[in-house]
Design a protein around this motif. Structure first.
Motif, PDB file in Angstrom:
ATOM      1  N   THR A 172       0.709  -1.227   0.134  1.00 28.72           N
ATOM      2  CA  THR A 172      -0.043   0.067   0.156  1.00 28.72           C
ATOM      3  C   THR A 172       0.721   1.180  -0.075  1.00 28.72           C
ATOM      4  OG1 THR A 172      -0.284   0.129   2.446  1.00 28.72           O
ATOM      5  CG2 THR A 172      -1.731  -1.215   1.214  1.00 28.72           C
ATOM      6  N   TRP A 173       2.187   1.007   0.456  1.00 29.35           N
ATOM      7  CA  TRP A 173       3.027   2.345   0.342  1.00 29.35           C
ATOM      8  C   TRP A 173       3.635   2.375  -1.135  1.00 29.35           C
ATOM      9  CZ3 TRP A 173       6.136   3.900   4.846  1.00 29.35           C
ATOM     10  CH2 TRP A 173       5.414   3.578   6.237  1.00 29.35           C
ATOM     11  N   SER A 174       3.851   3.750  -1.330  1.00 28.66           N
ATOM     12  CA  SER A 174       4.711   4.117  -2.602  1.00 28.66           C
ATOM     13  C   SER A 174       5.987   3.306  -2.866  1.00 28.66           C
ATOM     14  CB  SER A 174       4.891   5.575  -2.703  1.00 28.66           C
ATOM     15  OG  SER A 174       3.702   6.188  -2.581  1.00 28.66           O
ATOM     16  N   ALA A 175       6.341   2.988  -3.946  1.00 28.75           N
ATOM     17  CA  ALA A 175       7.516   2.096  -4.285  1.00 28.75           C
ATOM     18  C   ALA A 175       8.702   2.501  -3.466  1.00 28.75           C
ATOM     19  CB  ALA A 175       7.682   2.224  -5.767  1.00 28.75           C
ATOM     20  N   ASP A 176       8.990   3.652  -3.409  1.00 25.49           N
ATOM     21  CA  ASP A 176      10.326   4.044  -2.775  1.00 25.49           C
ATOM     22  C   ASP A 176      10.253   4.218  -1.334  1.00 25.49           C
ATOM     23  OD1 ASP A 176      12.712   4.355  -4.813  1.00 25.49           O
ATOM     24  OD2 ASP A 176      10.874   5.099  -5.841  1.00 25.49           O
TER      25      ASP A 176
ATOM     26  N   ASP B 229       2.523  17.543  -3.681  1.00 22.04           N
ATOM     27  CA  ASP B 229       1.924  16.281  -2.943  1.00 22.04           C
ATOM     28  C   ASP B 229       2.502  14.999  -3.362  1.00 22.04           C
ATOM     29  OD1 ASP B 229       0.420  17.866  -0.920  1.00 22.04           O
ATOM     30  OD2 ASP B 229      -1.033  18.366  -2.576  1.00 22.04           O
ATOM     31  N   GLN B 230       3.141  15.177  -4.796  1.00 22.00           N
ATOM     32  CA  GLN B 230       3.299  13.989  -5.335  1.00 22.00           C
ATOM     33  C   GLN B 230       4.886  13.552  -5.201  1.00 22.00           C
ATOM     34  OE1 GLN B 230       0.605  12.290  -6.776  1.00 22.00           O
ATOM     35  NE2 GLN B 230      -0.527  13.912  -5.958  1.00 22.00           N
ATOM     36  N   MET B 231       5.204  13.034  -3.847  1.00 21.38           N
ATOM     37  CA  MET B 231       6.525  12.668  -3.501  1.00 21.38           C
ATOM     38  C   MET B 231       6.922  11.663  -4.782  1.00 21.38           C
ATOM     39  SD  MET B 231       7.548  14.706  -1.040  1.00 21.38           S
ATOM     40  CE  MET B 231       8.711  13.966   0.050  1.00 21.38           C
ATOM     41  N   GLN B 232       6.280  10.697  -4.678  1.00 18.68           N
ATOM     42  CA  GLN B 232       6.709   9.528  -5.646  1.00 18.68           C
ATOM     43  C   GLN B 232       7.054   9.745  -7.013  1.00 18.68           C
ATOM     44  OE1 GLN B 232       7.529   5.990  -4.555  1.00 18.68           O
ATOM     45  NE2 GLN B 232       8.466   6.676  -6.567  1.00 18.68           N
ATOM     46  N   ALA B 233       6.248  10.936  -7.604  1.00 16.41           N
ATOM     47  CA  ALA B 233       6.358  11.457  -8.856  1.00 16.41           C
ATOM     48  C   ALA B 233       7.666  11.992  -9.135  1.00 16.41           C
ATOM     49  CB  ALA B 233       5.171  12.271  -9.157  1.00 16.41           C
ATOM     50  N   VAL B 234       7.928  12.640  -8.407  1.00 15.14           N
ATOM     51  CA  VAL B 234       9.454  13.374  -8.223  1.00 15.14           C
ATOM     52  C   VAL B 234      10.498  12.334  -8.603  1.00 15.14           C
ATOM     53  CG1 VAL B 234      11.140  15.056  -7.260  1.00 15.14           C
ATOM     54  CG2 VAL B 234       8.533  15.530  -6.965  1.00 15.14           C
TER      55      VAL B 234
END
Length: 467
Positions: free
Chosen positions: A255-259, A302-307
């Motif tokens: 459920t967590w973002s990949a990194d 708000d898109q930490m994983q996207a960066v």
């Protein structure tokens, strides 16, 4: 204080494809959910690309949010080396005044090592619960919350663990974190002025609140990349970097973002590439040992994983190849980076106008009671809880006012009745968007990204008494 600048080089000289950096800049600038403020890329110990999006500048300290944690852990390295702190001591042993209160066996078994790796045994964030339990002394509030499992067996991203580590450090050293780190870390590696928010107890927060430049982020990353040495001299204790930047415990599930599910060290996250410190809304210190590189980023998203995805997609492939003909255009581009200003034109008024909150105001900026615009249409004053903040506006692009709260304002009149202003609070990731209606002399105001420490405009600045 002034420090010797980091050495610079061209991308191609250090085996970096400038076209890949161009592609990363394109992706950051065209993403609707990402506002970049700064970027520094180092390879082989040299800065190969750097830029700040106006109105942000290289010398501006920026709120790092949870990237502060990596600096706190670095303070722990020195305290351990100096015999002031032992990772395998019980946390309660540093707070004897709470000993009679803390009766839960798991709380008493919690070691300094456990709070350093976010493995206190609690299954979830305890920040609000700890404050509810004891607002005046959050360490006591935290220790009164029985862990759900044995310390060391479960990971939870949990602010009071780092707060407690910071409290221990300030207790055993007799100094603030910034004062303790100045001769040990900041001065030896050339980090200039910093500032750290303090809480009710007077202690610096540790888990958040550090304001520092992008250059400071890059220097911390480079120190870790070099195994704790700087210009051939050892700064961090031998072996600390290896222990701090390995996974001590699994850090999340699907459920967590990949990194965020690749493990956690001493206040550093493991990543698909290397490891990192990061903070809310897009503050990053990416350390890439396989690429011999460091990437420092500040921003508002708000898109930490996207960066991270964009860095992995565009920058990682750029290491180890070159496009020399793209070096010059990249240097020109990074020198001219700027955020697009809000639309609107300046216009004079017949008289100064005071706007009041529309429909009684909102919870987001409840203390903001008036917005005043001068007759010349060049100054706006925010009245917040009886205090006034006057800022300039109306120049092309961004109008910067240093003042008590450094800010930049863009925008203007979008029609004869409507004033729209974008207010960037320059020592933080945050903007306030303000719309004033001349028809009924009311205003609305909202945060683009909601601050985590205070919702007051006048609090959006670095402390001025530390560093």
């Amino acid at each position: 204080m002034s420090a010797r600048p980091l050495p610079t080089s061209t991308p191609s000289a250090e085996g970096v494809d400038a076209s890949g950096v161009h592609a990363l800049l394109d992706a950051l600038e065209t993403s609707p959910d990402i506002e970049p403020h700064s970027l520094m890329i180092l390879r082989h110990g040299k800065v190969v690309a750097s830029g700040w999006w106006a109105p942000y500048t290289a010398d501006r300290r920026h709120l790092l949010y949870s990237l502060s944690k990596s600096f706190t852990a670095t303070a722990a390295a020195f305290a351990v080396a100096e015999g002031l702190l032992r990772l395998d001591d019980p946390v309660i042993s540093y707070f004897p005044e709470f000993d009679a209160d803390i009766t839960d066996p798991r709380s008493r078994a919690m070691l300094v090592r456990h709070i350093t790796t976010m493995a206190s045994g609690h299954a979830a964030e305890t920040h609000e619960r700890a404050l509810e339990t004891d607002r005046e002394e959050p360490v006591r509030g935290f220790l009164l919350l029985p862990p759900d499992g044995d310390p060391g067996t479960v990971f939870a991203y949990n602010q009071p663990t780092t707060y407690t580590l910071a409290a221990i450090l300030q207790r055993v050293t007799g100094q603030s974190l910034t004062d303790y780190l100045r001769p040990r870390l900041f001065d030896p590696i050339g980090i200039g002025d910093v500032a750290w928010l303090a809480g009710r107890t007077g202690r610096q927060l540790g888990y958040s609140g550090l304001h520092a430049t992008t250059d400071a982020i890059a220097r911390l990353g480079l120190l870790y990349l070099q195994g704790g040495t700087w210009n051939g001299e050892r700064v961090l204790p031998e072996g600390w970097v290896e222990e701090a930047t390995r996974s001590h415990l699994a850090s999340g599930d699907e459920t967590w973002s990949a990194d965020w599910r690749l493990g956690y060290g001493y206040q550093f996250w493991m990543s698909r590439y290397g490891y990192r410190g990061d903070g809310a809304y897009g503050q990053y210190c990416l350390v890439l040992p396989e690429q011999d590189a460091v990437v420092a980023i500040t921003g508002a998203t708000d898109q930490m994983q996207a960066v991270l995805d964009l860095v992995w997609r565009h920058l990682i492939p750029a290491f180890g190849r070159t496009t020399p003909q793209a070096d010059a255009s990249l240097a020109e581009r990074t020198a001219g980076l700027a955020l697009p200003p809000a639309a609107g034109k300046p216009a004079a008024l017949e008289t100064a106008v005071a706007f009041t909150p529309y429909d009684g105001g909102g919870a987001e900026l409840a203390k903001l009671t008036a917005v005043e615009v001068d007759a010349a249409g060049r100054r706006v004053t925010f009245v917040e809880d009886g205090h006034r903040l006057e800022l300039g506006f109306g120049e092309p692009g961004w109008t910067v006012t240093e003042g008590p709260v450094p800010a930049a304002v863009s925008g203007g009149w979008t029609d004869e009745h409507t004033l729209v202003l974008d207010v960037a609070l320059l020592e933080t990731p945050h903007h306030v968007e303000v719309t004033c209606s001349l028809t009924d002399r009311t205003f609305t105001a909202k945060w683009r990204t909601r601050p985590l420490h205070s919702s007051r405009i006048l609090a959006m600045r670095a402390p001025r008494d530390s560093g």
